[in-house]
Design a protein around this motif. Structure first.
Motif, PDB file in Angstrom:
ATOM      1  N   GLN A  39      37.051  41.263  46.836  1.00 57.73           N
ATOM      2  CA  GLN A  39      35.971  40.950  45.890  1.00 57.73           C
ATOM      3  C   GLN A  39      36.697  40.665  44.368  1.00 57.73           C
ATOM      4  N   ALA A  40      36.339  39.595  44.015  1.00 58.08           N
ATOM      5  CA  ALA A  40      36.921  39.202  42.686  1.00 58.08           C
ATOM      6  C   ALA A  40      35.966  39.607  41.676  1.00 58.08           C
ATOM      7  N   PRO A  41      36.391  39.810  40.318  1.00 57.39           N
ATOM      8  CA  PRO A  41      35.450  39.963  39.273  1.00 57.39           C
ATOM      9  C   PRO A  41      34.073  39.225  39.210  1.00 57.39           C
ATOM     10  N   GLY A  42      33.244  39.810  39.136  1.00 54.95           N
ATOM     11  CA  GLY A  42      31.671  38.978  39.031  1.00 54.95           C
ATOM     12  C   GLY A  42      31.333  38.349  40.286  1.00 54.95           C
ATOM     13  N   LYS A  43      32.103  38.661  41.384  1.00 54.69           N
ATOM     14  CA  LYS A  43      31.765  37.665  42.710  1.00 54.69           C
ATOM     15  C   LYS A  43      31.440  38.601  43.744  1.00 54.69           C
ATOM     16  N   GLU A  44      30.783  37.939  44.728  1.00 52.04           N
ATOM     17  CA  GLU A  44      30.310  39.020  45.908  1.00 52.04           C
ATOM     18  C   GLU A  44      31.713  39.198  46.590  1.00 52.04           C
ATOM     19  N   THR A  91      43.305  36.624  42.927  1.00 49.21           N
ATOM     20  CA  THR A  91      43.000  38.230  42.163  1.00 49.21           C
ATOM     21  C   THR A  91      41.767  38.564  42.576  1.00 49.21           C
ATOM     22  N   ALA A  92      41.995  39.786  43.275  1.00 47.67           N
ATOM     23  CA  ALA A  92      40.758  40.635  43.625  1.00 47.67           C
ATOM     24  C   ALA A  92      41.073  41.906  44.190  1.00 47.67           C
ATOM     25  N   VAL A  93      40.179  42.941  44.205  1.00 41.05           N
ATOM     26  CA  VAL A  93      40.263  44.075  44.922  1.00 41.05           C
ATOM     27  C   VAL A  93      40.053  43.770  46.483  1.00 41.05           C
ATOM     28  N   TYR A  94      41.160  44.210  47.269  1.00 44.92           N
ATOM     29  CA  TYR A  94      41.146  43.738  48.837  1.00 44.92           C
ATOM     30  C   TYR A  94      40.900  45.219  49.414  1.00 44.92           C
ATOM     31  N   TYR A  95      39.641  45.090  50.318  1.00 45.89           N
ATOM     32  CA  TYR A  95      39.381  46.039  51.469  1.00 45.89           C
ATOM     33  C   TYR A  95      39.800  45.973  52.766  1.00 45.89           C
TER      34      TYR A  95
END
Length: 124
Positions: A39-44, A91-95
């Motif tokens: 999930q990138a900033p401001g995105k799904e 760039t994102a949070v990876y889950y």
């Protein structure tokens, strides 16, 4: 109850590499498909990659094909995401996520358990 713990995120320059790990609690890890989402900033949140229970089948979103590789070590209850040729748009949070079934899936609703996420930042 299954717990998933991701590690390996960080800051990397464009063109660099990172390897994410996700360790799962519990037994019979090979019974479960695993997925990586981000999930990138401001995105799904979006699908990145998935792997079947025994690792025979994998799937990737188009934007990471040829750059990312998902793998697993069932003896260690761990799934990996090797990320090469990283771009700023990665760039994102990876889950990581665990599916209660051996076949991989790309839809979030197919996954029953989720990790807390690890930040990946690609920047010069």
């Amino acid at each position: 109850q299954v717990q998933l713990v991701e590690s390996g995120g960080g800051l990397v320059h464009p063109g660099g590499s990172l390897r994410l790990s996700c360790a799962a609690s519990g037994r019979a890890f090979s019974n479960y498909a695993m997925g990586w989402f981000r999930q990138a900033p401001g995105k799904e949140r979006e699908f990145v990659a998935a792997i079947s229970g025994y690792g025979a089948r994998t799937s990737y979103t188009e934007s990471v094909k040829g750059r990312f590789a998902i793998s697993r070590e069932n003896a260690k209850n761990t799934v990996y995401l090797q990320m090469n040729s990283l771009k700023p748009e990665d760039t994102a949070v990876y889950y990581c996520a665990l599916r209660l079934g051996r076949d991989w899936a790309a839809l979030e609703r197919e996954y029953a358990y989720w990790g807390q996420g690890t930040q990946v930042t690609v920047s010069s």
